[in-house]
Design an enzyme around this catalytic site. Structure first.
Site, short mmCIF file in Angstrom:
data_model
loop_
_atom_site.label_atom_id
_atom_site.label_comp_id
_atom_site.label_asym_id
_atom_site.label_seq_id
_atom_site.Cartn_x
_atom_site.Cartn_y
_atom_site.Cartn_z
N GLU A 147 0.83 -1.21 0.00
CA GLU A 147 0.00 0.00 0.00
C GLU A 147 0.87 1.26 0.00
O GLU A 147 0.65 2.20 0.77
CB GLU A 147 -0.96 -0.01 1.19
CG GLU A 147 -1.97 -1.14 1.17
CD GLU A 147 -2.93 -1.08 -0.01
OE1 GLU A 147 -2.82 -0.17 -0.84
OE2 GLU A 147 -3.79 -1.98 -0.11
N ASP A 202 10.02 30.47 -4.37
CA ASP A 202 9.41 30.32 -3.05
C ASP A 202 10.53 29.89 -2.11
O ASP A 202 11.22 28.90 -2.37
CB ASP A 202 8.29 29.29 -3.08
CG ASP A 202 7.49 29.26 -1.79
OD1 ASP A 202 6.64 30.13 -1.61
OD2 ASP A 202 7.74 28.35 -0.97
N GLU A 237 9.13 35.59 -3.46
CA GLU A 237 8.16 35.80 -2.39
C GLU A 237 8.93 36.21 -1.13
O GLU A 237 9.90 35.54 -0.74
CB GLU A 237 7.38 34.52 -2.10
CG GLU A 237 6.29 34.75 -1.06
CD GLU A 237 5.75 33.46 -0.47
OE1 GLU A 237 4.56 33.41 -0.16
OE2 GLU A 237 6.54 32.51 -0.32
N ASP A 257 5.42 23.90 -2.42
CA ASP A 257 6.42 24.92 -2.73
C ASP A 257 6.49 25.19 -4.24
O ASP A 257 6.53 26.34 -4.67
CB ASP A 257 7.79 24.49 -2.20
CG ASP A 257 7.74 24.09 -0.73
OD1 ASP A 257 7.66 24.99 0.11
OD2 ASP A 257 7.74 22.88 -0.46
#
Length: 488
Positions: A107, A244, A301, A403
């Site tokens: 999984e 960023d 930013e 990001d």
């Protein structure tokens, strides 16, 4: 998957994958000396449940097949022939320091992206150190994540993983009637994911789920440390870099994307992503990449540590194409040439607010869904698949990062700015508006005029020709009622 070192299996629910996997692992441990197996799952209890099934299978073996037992613990077994089977959660440290012959990942699609990436970063050296070590990944899809990326690369034969798939209809007793009943008892979306094995994004992602599924990434043509390049810079093309910034403490990533904005559609031509670089060194990386791509315009930013990065680029590295921004009160932040006047403050980057983020998200959605922005990077697409609505904004879901997605949001905001439109030779908003108007023209039913015949006047001239129309103007009609004047 016995003949492949690397196998990845996309399987629906309840097809016997646990039973088959247990049988294979037990066979390898019994008939090979010093064979070490790691059973790993998204949670330790899930892995130990698989180990428990293996123990049960061992107990039911005839005596002549059994090995002696040295250890029989909750999380591991140790056999007399030196073989061991360990069960643990998939984490960055779960198998660090061990040497394994087989790593079985159960999984795997349900392991959070950040943990999955950390796991492979720490585990792959262990695998690659042996020539016969195997990795088997088994899972039902759970959105577009690292498992999706690995499966797609296996199918496209851009990795050495052998893809193995089972369709739900291959299971005895499952036919169309069973599928229809299951859908009625659950939902179409749940059936598509759990049994149809479709990679579905979250239902409330910024980008439409169908569009996300249609996006296709490219393999980089070059890699430089943590930077992937999809297209080399072209002479006289215009590029934009949006960044960023994180604090470089292995939590969030410092990232940037580079876009070719010379023509529409805009294209993502490079990306950088690193969670270890500090804000002191990051400006040099941005400077080098921006210089490489034709002195690209740079948007940083500056909400937190990003201000330091922008200051270094401006004051120390003297980068001329660093975009400046004016804060104009109620008008918000606007891109500027850097010549502020009066009370308007000049900033060397974009301070993200609720308003600017909403504008960026809206523009990004329009660009991607109308194919005006082509995304070439797999990691960026994976982040968009978990970039979902949260209260009044969009952000990464738990266990995911955003990001790279935020570099796209910053780019979306920039495309709405007057300075951007003046700096490039095209305006994507005009193109989108023209396409929308054309679409409306095609879809709107044209209005016409209905003649109810109340004002119709009919006359027959001396030659026997019939003329019809109103009393002010008559048109000749033949015996079939055809208006010959329409040919004029």
């Amino acid at each position: 998957f016995h003949d492949s070192r690397f196998s990845i299996c996309k399987l629906p629910r309840q097809v016997g994958k646990s039973t088959t996997s247990v049988a294979y692992i037990l066979h390898q441990a019994l008939f090979n000396e010093n064979f070490v197996v790691a059973i790993l799952a998204n949670r330790a209890p899930t892995a130990r449940e698989l180990l428990q099934k293996l123990k049960l299978a061992f107990e039911y073996l005839p005596m002549f097949l059994k090995q002696g037992i040295k250890e029989w613990n909750k999380g591991s077994i140790y056999l007399a022939n030196g073989s061991r089977v360990l069960a643990d959660s998939t984490s960055g440290s779960s198998v660090r320091g061990f040497s394994f012959n087989l790593i079985f990942l159960d999984e795997f699609a349900f392991v959070p992206n950040n943990i999955a990436e950390e796991f492979f970063n720490s585990t792959y050296p262990t695998i690659s150190s042996g020539k016969t070590s195997k990795v088997v990944i088994v899972s039902t899809p759970n959105g577009m994540n690292l498992f999706y990326k690995m499966w797609t690369k296996a199918v496209d034969k851009t990795s050495t993983y052998q893809p193995i798939e089972i369709h739900w209809s291959m299971v005895p007793g499952r036919d169309q009637a069973w599928a229809e009943e299951t859908i009625r008892n659950t939902s179409q979306r749940q059936f598509d994911q759990e049994f149809g094995c479709e990679f579905l994004g979250s239902s409330n992602t910024l980008i439409n789920g169908a569009k996300l599924a249609a996006l296709h990434w490219k393999e980089p043509i070059a890699r430089m440390e943590c930077m992937d390049i999809f297209e080399q810079p072209i002479h006289k093309h215009t590029y934009v870099l949006t960044a960023d910034v994180s604090e470089g403490q292995s939590l969030d990533y410092s990232a940037f994307s580079i876009f070719d904005v010379t023509e529409i559609p805009y294209r993502q031509v490079a990306k950088y992503k690193n969670n270890e670089i500090d804000p002191i060194r990051f400006p040099a990386v941005i400077y080098s990449a921006a210089k490489k791509f034709n002195e690209a315009f740079v948007l940083i930013e500056i909400n937190s540590i990003g201000l330091q990065v922008a200051d270094i680029l401006h004051y120390e590295l003297n980068y001329e194409n660093l975009l400046k921004f004016q804060i104009k009160g109620k008008q918000g932040t606007q891109a500027s040439g850097g010549f502020g006047a009066g009370k308007n403050k000049i900033a060397f980057g974009l301070k993200t607010t609720v308003q600017s983020k909403n504008i960026g998200c809206a523009n990004l959605k329009a660009l991607v869904e109308s194919d005006k922005l082509l995304i070439n990077d797999a990691d960026t697409i994976l982040e968009l698949s978990s970039f979902s609505a949260n209260k009044k904004s969009f952000m990464a879901e738990e266990g995911s990062n955003d990001d790279l997605a935020m570099t796209l949001v910053h780019f979306g905001w920039l495309t709405a700015q007057r300075l951007f439109k003046e700096s490039v030779s095209n305006d994507v908003r005009q193109v989108l508006q023209a396409e929308q108007l054309e679409l409306m023209d095609r879809e709107i039913v044209p209005f016409g005029f209905i003649d109810d015949g109340l004002n119709e006047h009919v006359e027959k001239d001396a030659n026997g020709d019939i003329w019809r129309g109103d009393r002010e103007q008559l048109y000749p009609f033949d015996d079939f009622g055809y208006n010959w004047n329409s040919r004029l």
